[in-house]
Design an enzyme around this catalytic site. Structure first.
Site, PDB file in Angstrom:
ATOM      1  N   GLU A 176       0.817  -1.209   0.000  1.00 59.20           N
ATOM      2  CA  GLU A 176       0.000   0.000   0.000  1.00 59.20           C
ATOM      3  C   GLU A 176       0.851   1.260   0.000  1.00 59.20           C
ATOM      4  OE1 GLU A 176       0.285  -1.488   4.306  1.00 59.20           O
ATOM      5  OE2 GLU A 176       0.246  -2.299   2.269  1.00 59.20           O
ATOM      6  N   ARG A 177       2.186   1.122   0.130  1.00 58.89           N
ATOM      7  CA  ARG A 177       3.049   2.307   0.130  1.00 58.89           C
ATOM      8  C   ARG A 177       3.295   2.853  -1.270  1.00 58.89           C
ATOM      9  NH1 ARG A 177       7.774   0.301   4.354  1.00 58.89           N
ATOM     10  NH2 ARG A 177       6.386  -0.338   6.051  1.00 58.89           N
ATOM     11  N   SER A 226       9.183  -9.093   5.212  1.00 56.12           N
ATOM     12  CA  SER A 226      10.038  -9.371   6.357  1.00 56.12           C
ATOM     13  C   SER A 226       9.886 -10.823   6.795  1.00 56.12           C
ATOM     14  CB  SER A 226       9.690  -8.443   7.521  1.00 56.12           C
ATOM     15  OG  SER A 226       8.423  -8.785   8.056  1.00 56.12           O
ATOM     16  N   CYS A 281      16.391  -6.503  -0.696  1.00 57.06           N
ATOM     17  CA  CYS A 281      16.682  -7.718   0.060  1.00 57.06           C
ATOM     18  C   CYS A 281      18.013  -8.316  -0.380  1.00 57.06           C
ATOM     19  CB  CYS A 281      15.560  -8.735  -0.087  1.00 57.06           C
ATOM     20  SG  CYS A 281      15.314  -9.329  -1.767  1.00 57.06           S
TER      21      CYS A 281
END
Length: 500
Positions: A176-177, A226, A281
């Protein structure tokens, strides 16, 4: 203010939850849009849309599905500038990096263009008297992907490209960012010829995630995020009978042997540690020089190099990296820098307090460099996910090998050396899923597979390449006999069939 809607059944759908997430411009620190957060019913609507489209899409022959992938690649490439600027405006990475984000996703789409070959099964003629055995790969049905903020173009394409090519229909829940690029990709997939309902996008938070993980008509879920949430996704999805691959966090190491080309090491380290503000990552946030002389030389060279890095707005063609994605993430990264100082690491270059003239409210962090970092420190054990490089000194090759091997994360590792025997030994023995030899970010090409070990990945099958084909399909094996009616039928048998 602009609202970002769901994309279901080939149509834009305004949500009804009344809940919204702010989409920031990381360069200015201002809210630029609102994204609607889905209800359980809206997630179900997306799943039902995908379910309705599944039979027709699955029965479309692989060559025709591949043609859609070819056309999707073309339309995305034609809009590369538009997509890259949109991506950068919400994520904060510089335009060149956004184009790289999209290009790495398109490389998996290129792999998916060859899906007819990848779907070929196996065949054995005469496995027994008059018996043939063959296998076929079939799609699972409705499947889903839950993707992170740091690669809003690449990772969705990694997931839906292969999943749709093999015949599944897809529900995507992006971060949603920075949700706009995933919606545009779904629109472009429709433009490329995929039927309505094959690719749907729902925005949301934990409500939407849980709805997908527990929905009885969703058969597989791919996740990147995460490690704690990856474990949660894996556990909840498996409890509800789904095939799950859940990729988690990382703490990748770069081992520098005394014979390494130090000029190349410095260039590789600065790009791999600080590129995209460290929000990868597969970034390289830990460097392990072997021996005191190597460590001292490395430190001196990094201290000289770091001031040349330019932090700027996303549209600055000369900037090496831009802001981090949100104010909360900026505070988190700066908190880890403070924690490293508290633990006794030596902060050589401090990126906190960085301010860009004219963009003082933006989420910028300067490059930071630590030395004398110890494996017992929490700031070493955990993922910082920002423009922070830590030097962990090792006295020997074996000590350097042990650091990534014993770390809780096991995504990627790199070794820098001119010694073929040392590199070969390291690659064979290190307890990490992806290894680079003089390659700082060892993300495999699209026709190989991407995945980590330990707490970096939950599930047994990796992403893209043939592993992706296996994840998004199920194998059916057929044993066939066509008896000759002119021959006398065999007597009934009450023992297990064999091929004697």
């Amino acid at each position: 203010m602009r609202d970002i809607h769901h994309f279901i059944g080939g149509q834009t759908l305004a949500g009804a939850s009344g809940r919204f997430g702010d989409v920031m411009d990381p360069n200015t620190g201002q809210v630029q849009a609102r994204v609607q957060l889905a209800t359980i019913d809206e997630v179900d609507r997306a799943v039902q849309s995908a379910q309705a489209a599944f039979e027709g899409w699955a029965s479309t022959n692989p060559q025709r599905r591949a043609r859609v992938m070819f056309e999707f690649k073309r339309v995305v490439e034609a809009r590369m500038d538009e997509l890259a600027h949109l991506l950068s405006s919400e994520h904060g990475k510089v335009i060149a990096d956004s184009k790289g984000d999209l290009q790495r996703g398109l490389e998996v789409i290129e792999f998916a263009c060859g899906i007819p070959h990848a779907l070929k099964g196996e065949y054995t003629q005469g496995a027994g008297p008059g018996i043939d055995v063959y296998s076929m790969r079939q799609p699972l049905g409705v499947v889903a992907g839950i993707t992170p903020f740091n690669f809003p173009g690449m990772i969705p394409m990694w997931m839906f490209g292969v999943a749709i090519a093999v015949g599944n229909t897809f529900v995507l829940k992006p971060s949603e960012r920075d949700p706009s690029v995933p919606v545009r990709l779904a629109e472009l997939m429709l433009e490329a010829g995929v039927p309505e309902g094959v690719l749907n996008v729902v925005h949301g938070d934990k409500v939407a995630v849980d709805a997908l993980l527990t929905h009885p008509q969703v058969h597989a879920v791919s996740f990147v995020g995460s490690s704690d949430i990856a474990h949660y996704v894996y556990r909840l999805g498996a409890e509800h009978g789904k095939r799950v691959q859940a990729m988690g966090g990382a703490k990748n190491h770069g081992i520098v042997l005394p014979d390494a080309d130090m000029d190349q090491v410095i260039r590789d380290l600065t790009g791999a540690a600080y590129g995209s503000a460290g929000e990868r990552c597969m970034a390289l946030p830990v460097v392990v020089p072997v021996g005191q002389k190597t460590a001292d030389d490395l430190r001196e060279r990094l201290v000289e190099e770091i001031p040349s890095l330019k932090v700027g707005v996303s549209t600055d063609a000369d900037a090496h990296y831009g802001p981090v994605v949100t104010a909360a993430h900026k505070a988190r990264v700066e908190g880890w820098i403070a924690r490293g100082v508290e633990e006794g690491a030596e902060l050589i270059v401090d990126g906190r307090g960085f301010s860009l003239q004219g963009h003082e409210q933006g989420f910028f962090i300067g490059p930071s460099l630590f030395d004398q970092v110890k494996p017992t420190m929490e700031s070493y054990r955990e993922e910082i996910f920002g423009p922070v490089l830590q030097i962990v000194r090792a006295e020997s090759f074996e000590a350097a090998l042990a650091l990534p091997s014993q770390h809780q994360y096991g995504y990627g590792v790199a070794i820098f050396t001119r010694s073929g025997s040392a590199a070969r030994d390291f690659a064979a023995r290190v307890n990490v899923g992806m290894v680079g030899i003089n390659v700082p970010i060892p993300v495999p090409v699209a026709y190989h597979t991407f995945g980590g070990w330990k707490r970096s990945a939950f599930g047994d099958i990796n992403q893209h390449g043939m592993e992706g084909v296996r994840f998004w399909t199920k194998t059916k094996t057929v044993t066939a006999r066509w008896p000759d009616s002119a021959l006398e039928h065999a007597d009934s048998s009450f023992v297990i069939p064999t091929m004697r």
